[in-house]
Design a protein around this motif. Structure first.
Motif, PDB file in Angstrom:
ATOM      1  N   VAL A  60       3.816  78.124 -78.213  1.00  0.00           N
ATOM      2  CA  VAL A  60       3.095  76.866 -78.023  1.00  0.00           C
ATOM      3  C   VAL A  60       3.224  76.001 -79.279  1.00  0.00           C
ATOM      4  CG1 VAL A  60       1.400  77.777 -76.397  1.00  0.00           C
ATOM      5  CG2 VAL A  60       0.904  77.841 -78.836  1.00  0.00           C
ATOM      6  N   SER A  61       3.172  74.701 -79.054  1.00  0.00           N
ATOM      7  CA  SER A  61       3.163  73.769 -80.174  1.00  0.00           C
ATOM      8  C   SER A  61       1.931  72.891 -80.069  1.00  0.00           C
ATOM      9  CB  SER A  61       4.424  72.890 -80.167  1.00  0.00           C
ATOM     10  OG  SER A  61       4.435  72.060 -79.024  1.00  0.00           O
ATOM     11  N   MET A  62       1.592  72.285 -81.186  1.00  0.00           N
ATOM     12  CA  MET A  62       0.466  71.369 -81.212  1.00  0.00           C
ATOM     13  C   MET A  62       0.861  70.159 -82.043  1.00  0.00           C
ATOM     14  SD  MET A  62      -3.360  71.934 -82.757  1.00  0.00           S
ATOM     15  CE  MET A  62      -3.850  73.117 -81.527  1.00  0.00           C
ATOM     16  N   THR A  63       0.575  68.973 -81.516  1.00  0.00           N
ATOM     17  CA  THR A  63       0.780  67.742 -82.262  1.00  0.00           C
ATOM     18  C   THR A  63      -0.471  66.896 -82.135  1.00  0.00           C
ATOM     19  OG1 THR A  63       1.782  66.651 -80.351  1.00  0.00           O
ATOM     20  CG2 THR A  63       3.289  67.673 -81.922  1.00  0.00           C
ATOM     21  N   ILE A  64      -0.626  65.962 -83.060  1.00  0.00           N
ATOM     22  CA  ILE A  64      -1.690  64.973 -82.980  1.00  0.00           C
ATOM     23  C   ILE A  64      -1.010  63.648 -82.677  1.00  0.00           C
ATOM     24  CG2 ILE A  64      -3.542  63.785 -84.210  1.00  0.00           C
ATOM     25  CD1 ILE A  64      -3.758  66.359 -85.954  1.00  0.00           C
ATOM     26  N   GLY A  65      -1.375  63.064 -81.554  1.00  0.00           N
ATOM     27  CA  GLY A  65      -0.783  61.794 -81.159  1.00  0.00           C
ATOM     28  C   GLY A  65      -1.765  60.669 -81.392  1.00  0.00           C
ATOM     29  N   GLY A  66      -1.275  59.600 -81.943  1.00  0.00           N
ATOM     30  CA  GLY A  66      -2.109  58.427 -82.169  1.00  0.00           C
ATOM     31  C   GLY A  66      -1.576  57.256 -81.385  1.00  0.00           C
ATOM     32  N   LEU A  68      -2.013  53.165 -81.461  1.00  0.00           N
ATOM     33  CA  LEU A  68      -2.558  52.007 -82.154  1.00  0.00           C
ATOM     34  C   LEU A  68      -3.201  51.079 -81.129  1.00  0.00           C
ATOM     35  CD1 LEU A  68       0.443  51.422 -84.578  1.00  0.00           C
ATOM     36  CD2 LEU A  68      -1.674  52.687 -85.009  1.00  0.00           C
ATOM     37  N   PRO A  69      -4.043  50.148 -81.554  1.00  0.00           N
ATOM     38  CA  PRO A  69      -4.697  49.247 -80.596  1.00  0.00           C
ATOM     39  C   PRO A  69      -3.697  48.586 -79.649  1.00  0.00           C
ATOM     40  CG  PRO A  69      -5.654  48.972 -82.767  1.00  0.00           C
ATOM     41  CD  PRO A  69      -4.470  49.890 -82.931  1.00  0.00           C
ATOM     42  N   GLY A  70      -3.967  48.702 -78.338  1.00  0.00           N
ATOM     43  CA  GLY A  70      -3.132  48.095 -77.321  1.00  0.00           C
ATOM     44  C   GLY A  70      -1.754  48.711 -77.128  1.00  0.00           C
ATOM     45  N   GLN A  71      -1.456  49.776 -77.818  1.00  0.00           N
ATOM     46  CA  GLN A  71      -0.111  50.356 -77.792  1.00  0.00           C
ATOM     47  C   GLN A  71       0.180  51.117 -76.508  1.00  0.00           C
ATOM     48  OE1 GLN A  71       0.683  53.226 -80.952  1.00  0.00           O
ATOM     49  NE2 GLN A  71       2.701  52.312 -81.181  1.00  0.00           N
ATOM     50  N   VAL A  72       1.442  51.048 -76.050  1.00  0.00           N
ATOM     51  CA  VAL A  72       1.938  51.788 -74.891  1.00  0.00           C
ATOM     52  C   VAL A  72       3.198  52.519 -75.331  1.00  0.00           C
ATOM     53  CG1 VAL A  72       2.877  51.613 -72.554  1.00  0.00           C
ATOM     54  CG2 VAL A  72       1.007  50.108 -73.257  1.00  0.00           C
ATOM     55  N   THR A  73       3.308  53.803 -74.991  1.00  0.00           N
ATOM     56  CA  THR A  73       4.475  54.594 -75.388  1.00  0.00           C
ATOM     57  C   THR A  73       5.630  54.396 -74.422  1.00  0.00           C
ATOM     58  OG1 THR A  73       3.924  56.575 -74.094  1.00  0.00           O
ATOM     59  CG2 THR A  73       2.936  56.398 -76.291  1.00  0.00           C
ATOM     60  N   ASN A  74       6.803  54.875 -74.819  1.00  0.00           N
ATOM     61  CA  ASN A  74       7.960  54.921 -73.925  1.00  0.00           C
ATOM     62  C   ASN A  74       7.700  55.912 -72.808  1.00  0.00           C
ATOM     63  OD1 ASN A  74       9.420  53.219 -75.542  1.00  0.00           O
ATOM     64  ND2 ASN A  74      10.859  54.768 -76.249  1.00  0.00           N
ATOM     65  N   ARG A  75       8.298  55.656 -71.644  1.00  0.00           N
ATOM     66  CA  ARG A  75       8.300  56.669 -70.579  1.00  0.00           C
ATOM     67  C   ARG A  75       9.246  57.776 -71.008  1.00  0.00           C
ATOM     68  NH1 ARG A  75       8.087  56.317 -64.877  1.00  0.00           N
ATOM     69  NH2 ARG A  75      10.341  56.568 -64.895  1.00  0.00           N
ATOM     70  N   HIS A  76       8.846  59.004 -70.733  1.00  0.00           N
ATOM     71  CA  HIS A  76       9.658  60.161 -71.093  1.00  0.00           C
ATOM     72  C   HIS A  76       9.268  61.321 -70.187  1.00  0.00           C
ATOM     73  CE1 HIS A  76       5.953  60.352 -73.485  1.00  0.00           C
ATOM     74  NE2 HIS A  76       6.090  61.670 -73.444  1.00  0.00           N
ATOM     75  N   ARG A  77      10.098  62.358 -70.220  1.00  0.00           N
ATOM     76  CA  ARG A  77       9.778  63.579 -69.478  1.00  0.00           C
ATOM     77  C   ARG A  77      10.425  64.750 -70.201  1.00  0.00           C
ATOM     78  NH1 ARG A  77      13.268  63.220 -63.863  1.00  0.00           N
ATOM     79  NH2 ARG A  77      15.326  62.910 -64.793  1.00  0.00           N
ATOM     80  N   HIS A  78       9.891  65.939 -69.935  1.00  0.00           N
ATOM     81  CA  HIS A  78      10.409  67.159 -70.549  1.00  0.00           C
ATOM     82  C   HIS A  78      10.102  68.343 -69.653  1.00  0.00           C
ATOM     83  CE1 HIS A  78       6.235  66.860 -71.907  1.00  0.00           C
ATOM     84  NE2 HIS A  78       6.570  65.799 -72.613  1.00  0.00           N
ATOM     85  N   THR A  79      10.857  69.406 -69.834  1.00  0.00           N
ATOM     86  CA  THR A  79      10.693  70.583 -68.980  1.00  0.00           C
ATOM     87  C   THR A  79       9.438  71.379 -69.319  1.00  0.00           C
ATOM     88  OG1 THR A  79      12.188  71.771 -70.467  1.00  0.00           O
ATOM     89  CG2 THR A  79      13.133  70.878 -68.433  1.00  0.00           C
ATOM     90  N   LYS A 128      -6.765  58.735 -80.223  1.00  0.00           N
ATOM     91  CA  LYS A 128      -6.120  59.918 -80.794  1.00  0.00           C
ATOM     92  C   LYS A 128      -6.315  61.101 -79.862  1.00  0.00           C
ATOM     93  CE  LYS A 128      -6.781  60.689 -85.164  1.00  0.00           C
ATOM     94  NZ  LYS A 128      -7.392  61.121 -86.433  1.00  0.00           N
ATOM     95  N   TYR A 129      -5.241  61.906 -79.714  1.00  0.00           N
ATOM     96  CA  TYR A 129      -5.335  63.107 -78.892  1.00  0.00           C
ATOM     97  C   TYR A 129      -4.556  64.241 -79.549  1.00  0.00           C
ATOM     98  CZ  TYR A 129      -0.815  61.344 -77.246  1.00  0.00           C
ATOM     99  OH  TYR A 129       0.464  60.856 -77.180  1.00  0.00           O
ATOM    100  N   ILE A 130      -4.913  65.447 -79.166  1.00  0.00           N
ATOM    101  CA  ILE A 130      -4.185  66.646 -79.569  1.00  0.00           C
ATOM    102  C   ILE A 130      -3.365  67.076 -78.356  1.00  0.00           C
ATOM    103  CG2 ILE A 130      -4.399  69.074 -80.239  1.00  0.00           C
ATOM    104  CD1 ILE A 130      -7.092  68.264 -81.573  1.00  0.00           C
ATOM    105  N   ALA A 131      -2.071  67.289 -78.553  1.00  0.00           N
ATOM    106  CA  ALA A 131      -1.184  67.716 -77.463  1.00  0.00           C
ATOM    107  C   ALA A 131      -0.738  69.154 -77.709  1.00  0.00           C
ATOM    108  CB  ALA A 131       0.034  66.800 -77.378  1.00  0.00           C
ATOM    109  N   CYS A 132      -0.945  70.006 -76.727  1.00  0.00           N
ATOM    110  CA  CYS A 132      -0.474  71.395 -76.787  1.00  0.00           C
ATOM    111  C   CYS A 132       0.590  71.565 -75.709  1.00  0.00           C
ATOM    112  CB  CYS A 132      -1.622  72.364 -76.549  1.00  0.00           C
ATOM    113  SG  CYS A 132      -2.881  72.265 -77.830  1.00  0.00           S
ATOM    114  N   GLU A 133       1.720  72.151 -76.106  1.00  0.00           N
ATOM    115  CA  GLU A 133       2.852  72.281 -75.192  1.00  0.00           C
ATOM    116  C   GLU A 133       3.485  73.661 -75.321  1.00  0.00           C
ATOM    117  OE1 GLU A 133       4.396  67.698 -75.159  1.00  0.00           O
ATOM    118  OE2 GLU A 133       4.952  68.918 -76.895  1.00  0.00           O
TER     119      GLU A 133
END
Length: 153
Positions: A60-66, A68-79, A128-133
């Protein structure tokens, strides 16, 4: 990773035992994760700040994602699968054709290979969120794939 650890191949199948062995790792804590800085390439690709938790996990991995105000991320996908836990702010995640809104204290599940992106609902405050994958597990099996809209398409 412990460099003295044995690497197994198909001829070693008989060495699979019912009792696992404890293998001491070099690092068991990553202090002040966000002070280590954003992951430059990944943050630029996703178009939002991402901080990697640097520990020797294999499954498992863990990241902290932020966001910014009004920000939208790129569309993406992963297995690999992802579970987000929202630490602060409010936003949304679009998974395929479904959009769910979230706020601090919520958790969001993103299935493997589903197109998705995230957005901050607030134009003033960060989210802000913590992502576990399970990305390391699939990487170690050689089946982890990631596709970024705008990079791969």
């Amino acid at each position: 990773m412990n460099t003295t650890e044995k690497k197994y191949s198909s001829k070693d199948f008989h060495q699979t035992f019912a009792r696992p062995n404890y293998i001491k790792v070099d690092k068991i804590i990553h202090r002040n994760v966000e002070q280590a800085g954003e992951h430059d390439q990944f943050s630029a690709e996703r178009k939002h700040p991402v901080f990697f938790v640097d520990l020797p996990t294999r499954n498992v991995s863990m990241t902290i994602g932020g966001l910014l105000p009004g920000q939208v991320t790129n569309r993406h996908r992963h297995t690999y699968e992802t579970v987000l836990y929202v630490v602060e702010g409010a936003g949304w995640t679009e998974i395929e054709d479904e959009r769910v809104e979230w706020k601090a204290g919520d958790a969001v599940y993103i299935p493997g290979w589903a197109w998705h992106r995230h957005g901050n609902l607030n134009d003033v405050d960060n989210a802000k969120y913590i992502a576990c994958e399970n990305a390391p597990q699939l990487q170690n099996l050689g089946v982890a794939l990631r596709e970024e809209e705008g990079r791969d398409l």
